[in-house]
Scaffold this motif. Structure first.
Motif, PDB file in Angstrom:
ATOM      1  N   ARG A  28      17.582  42.147  41.218  1.00 24.70           N
ATOM      2  CA  ARG A  28      17.701  43.656  41.128  1.00 24.70           C
ATOM      3  C   ARG A  28      19.155  43.953  40.599  1.00 24.70           C
ATOM      4  O   ARG A  28      20.157  43.298  40.781  1.00 24.70           O
ATOM      5  CB  ARG A  28      17.562  44.644  42.411  1.00 24.70           C
ATOM      6  N   GLU A  29      19.296  44.703  39.399  1.00 22.06           N
ATOM      7  CA  GLU A  29      20.382  45.141  38.937  1.00 22.06           C
ATOM      8  C   GLU A  29      21.250  45.820  39.873  1.00 22.06           C
ATOM      9  O   GLU A  29      20.775  46.842  40.205  1.00 22.06           O
ATOM     10  CB  GLU A  29      20.244  45.829  37.668  1.00 22.06           C
ATOM     11  N   TRP A  77      15.803  44.782  36.471  1.00 17.31           N
ATOM     12  CA  TRP A  77      15.649  43.416  36.920  1.00 17.31           C
ATOM     13  C   TRP A  77      16.195  42.515  35.857  1.00 17.31           C
ATOM     14  O   TRP A  77      16.129  42.557  34.953  1.00 17.31           O
ATOM     15  CB  TRP A  77      14.249  43.131  37.302  1.00 17.31           C
ATOM     16  N   ARG A  78      16.316  41.305  36.396  1.00 17.87           N
ATOM     17  CA  ARG A  78      16.653  40.219  35.646  1.00 17.87           C
ATOM     18  C   ARG A  78      15.993  38.862  36.261  1.00 17.87           C
ATOM     19  O   ARG A  78      15.908  38.745  37.568  1.00 17.87           O
ATOM     20  CB  ARG A  78      18.510  39.705  35.563  1.00 17.87           C
ATOM     21  N   TYR A  79      15.524  38.061  35.163  1.00 14.43           N
ATOM     22  CA  TYR A  79      14.928  36.839  35.886  1.00 14.43           C
ATOM     23  C   TYR A  79      16.200  35.934  36.443  1.00 14.43           C
ATOM     24  O   TYR A  79      17.148  35.820  35.696  1.00 14.43           O
ATOM     25  CB  TYR A  79      14.296  36.236  34.760  1.00 14.43           C
ATOM     26  N   TRP A  80      16.223  35.465  37.669  1.00 15.63           N
ATOM     27  CA  TRP A  80      17.280  35.101  38.289  1.00 15.63           C
ATOM     28  C   TRP A  80      17.727  33.868  37.624  1.00 15.63           C
ATOM     29  O   TRP A  80      18.721  33.511  37.718  1.00 15.63           O
ATOM     30  CB  TRP A  80      16.982  34.980  39.840  1.00 15.63           C
ATOM     31  N   LEU A 115      15.586  43.652  32.313  1.00 15.64           N
ATOM     32  CA  LEU A 115      14.183  43.989  32.331  1.00 15.64           C
ATOM     33  C   LEU A 115      14.182  45.317  33.024  1.00 15.64           C
ATOM     34  O   LEU A 115      14.516  45.638  33.892  1.00 15.64           O
ATOM     35  CB  LEU A 115      13.065  43.168  32.668  1.00 15.64           C
ATOM     36  N   ASN A 116      13.124  46.257  32.444  1.00 14.03           N
ATOM     37  CA  ASN A 116      12.816  47.366  33.116  1.00 14.03           C
ATOM     38  C   ASN A 116      11.782  47.370  34.182  1.00 14.03           C
ATOM     39  O   ASN A 116      10.942  46.624  33.933  1.00 14.03           O
ATOM     40  CB  ASN A 116      12.260  48.597  32.083  1.00 14.03           C
TER      41      ASN A 116
END
Length: 598
Positions: free
Chosen positions: A477-478, A447-450, A457-458
């Motif tokens: 979501r990546e 994931w990434r903080y949008w 991030l895992n």
């Protein structure tokens, strides 16, 4: 001790009597409560797939309930235009009619309604009118208050359900229109035609149908008489929502109804049938949430004030997520709450941010909705998130179509306090109290903080983070592909130069991924990518569309090829190193194929 045959017989008899008594109580409860309020067999005949909600209904709605005049609506909309805050839909709530429900516009409140409605439509607004099932003998806040002759005439013609005595409801007294009576419907539709001819786009169907029941003395009895015989409250509710939506579509193919989904613990099976619910709201909440001041004043851990908290903002969040679990698709609430006078600024901001990631973005109710009269911070943050919601319409519309086909709904509750997936690609962890710190529980994956997506991030981790008022806990979501309509630069995901293009935010990971972009009129485009670690291929299927690729890329590409032709860096594409983004704008004459090499 040895049991004698006589004692065994008495025990068996007692057990049979007890069993009979239990079955009798269960049967009584079923026919008194379950069947007339839930239906049989337990919702199976009620809920189908959600309708195809038109894309315009996913844009921003606004309404107010303190003035209820055309003059105030005009001033509200003028302010939103002046300060560049998007609005597509305006709700005209009660009282707008001469009495409930004669569908005659009160021209003291709304002068020259035919001209005024046309003016709103010419400016691109959609118009929703409030209505209920009632034919009133007394209306407490309309110009015509006493209308017993009107009510009695409808009663004499058997246009109304139940007995002869008017029923009390929050707007007065009256009878319930009988949807099973063809003559009653001919009369009812003739009254409604007055506003259909003015070009309305929908009804806000308020919840009087749930009040349609008889009484045995002081005890409610959820059966009553109609033209087709004995009916139930549940059956009448379904008639109301289905018939008003069906008839509206016969007048306007993009017609919607705004109806209740789940509302706290009232009707745990839902108010409206899902397949007759293009847009839903939950209500009616107060302008409240749990604050540190409330907790300190209580002198405890806050448990004794929790009810006050959840009857405001938390009540809306909880009801929306329960609606999503039930299968409702486009759901929202009155931003900042419906009732009360003063709206706390931080509550207004956080409720707006939450509503950005709901299908329905509805800024309305009591309290000052003129953001330019409030703080500059509120104006700027609420404008930013209003535009962000508008930009996400193509992403949301994908789930309108998919849900209608029986697939995934827009919101899916997951582990974590009020956490949910918005579509498949966003994790939203709502800030539900007056605090900057919030706990986030990421699902499996990457994931990434949008709003600052440089760090990967895992998943499967829980952490706490501070989110300033202009931030919100939303994680992408990546691997995601997110289509957006971007016309402004407030949100940071594009600029006014992006107007007229579909912007595709792409977060490649080491696999193949595809996203089907739906547009109305049965147009669709599938966007696909495959990523080997050295070459990213992006291609399209279906209907060609002008687009902008905004691809997350920690490294600058060595070359980009479009349909066998090399693109020039700085001219045909841009690499923004600080944002780690490749930006390619294409006026596509055909379905393109991109090869991005590293």
């Amino acid at each position: 001790m040895i049991q004698t045959p006589a004692k065994n017989k008495r025990l068996k008899r007692a057990l049979l009597v007890l069993l009979f008594f239990i079955l009798f109580i269960l049967g009584l409860a079923y026919f008194y409560l379950v069947y007339p309020l839930w239906g049989m067999p337990f919702n199976a005949q009620r809920h189908g797939n959600p309708p195809l909600t038109p894309a315009w209904a996913l844009e921003c709605w606004i309404w107010e309930d303190d003035y209820n005049t055309a003059e105030y609506v005009d001033s509200l909309l003028a302010g939103y235009r002046q300060y560049d805050i998007p609005v597509r839909t305006i709700i005209i709530d009660s009282p707008w009619s001469m009495r409930y429900n004669d569908f005659e516009v009160d021209t003291l409140l709304y002068p020259n309604p035919e001209v005024w409605f046309k003016s709103l439509k010419d400016q691109g607004y959609r118009i929703i009118l409030w209505m209920t099932t009632m034919v009133n003998s007394y209306s407490k806040d309309t110009r015509i208050r006493e209308s017993d002759d009107w009510y009695q005439e409808a009663r004499r013609r058997d246009y109304l359900t139940g007995g002869d005595k008017p029923s009390k409801w929050w707007k007065g007294r009256g009878g319930f229109i009988d949807y099973s009576n063809p003559e009653a419907m001919t009369w009812w539709r003739s009254l409604q035609q007055n506003v259909f001819d003015m070009g309305i786009d929908g009804w806000k169907l308020d919840g009087t149908a749930t009040l349609n029941y008889a009484t045995l003395g002081p005890i409610p009895y959820f059966y009553f008489r109609t033209a087709e015989g004995l009916s139930t409250t549940r059956k009448y509710m379904d008639y109301y929502y289905r018939e008003e939506y069906r008839h509206g579509l016969s007048q306007n193919p993009e017609f919607v109804t705004l109806s209740r989904a789940m509302d706290r613990h009232f009707h745990p099976e839902g108010f409206a049938p899902i397949d007759a619910s293009p847009v839903n709201w939950v209500g009616d909440q107060e302008h409240k949430w749990v604050t540190d001041e409330m907790i300190e004043a209580s002198g405890s851990d806050g448990k004794d004030i929790a009810l006050k908290g959840i009857q405001g903002f938390e009540s809306a969040i909880s009801s929306i997520l329960r609606s999503a679990e039930k299968g409702y698709n486009i759901v929202g609430s009155d931003i900042a709450g419906f009732s009360g006078s003063v709206i706390p600024p931080r509550l207004y901001i956080r409720w707006t941010q939450f509503s950005t990631f709901c299908g329905l973005f509805m800024n309305g109710g009591h309290g000052d909705r003129m953001l330019w009269n409030r703080s500059q911070e509120e104006l700027e943050i609420i404008r930013k998130f209003s535009w962000l919601h508008t930009e996400l319409v193509p992403y949301m519309y994908h789930y309108v179509v998919k849900a209608h086909q029986g697939g995934r709904r827009l919101q899916t509750p997951v582990r974590g306090k009020y956490h949910y997936l918005f579509g498949e690609d966003f994790l939203v962890a709502p800030i539900y109290q007056d605090k900057l710190e919030n706990e986030v529980q990421l699902p499996a994956g990457k994931w990434r903080y949008w709003f600052n997506d440089l760090e990967l991030l895992n998943g499967n981790q829980v952490f706490k983070r501070t989110f300033q008022l202009d931030e919100y806990p939303v994680y992408i979501r990546e691997g995601a592909i997110v289509p957006m309509n971007i016309e402004r630069d407030y949100t940071g995901f594009g600029s006014s130069d992006f107007a007229g293009y579909i912007t595709l935010q792409i977060y490649p990971d080491l696999q193949q991924h595809a996203f089907e972009l739906f547009r109305e009129n049965d147009l669709s485009t599938t966007v696909k990518y495959s990523w080997s670690g050295e070459v990213l291929q992006v291609d399209f299927e279906g209907k060609v569309c002008d687009h902008i690729l905004r691809i997350h890329s920690p490294e600058q590409p060595s070359s980009i090829e479009l349909d066998g032709n090399w693109l020039m860096a700085g001219e045909d594409y841009i690499y923004e190193a600080g944002m780690q983004k490749i930006i390619i704008k294409s006026n596509a004459g055909k379905l393109p194929v991109y090869h991005i090499r590293y």
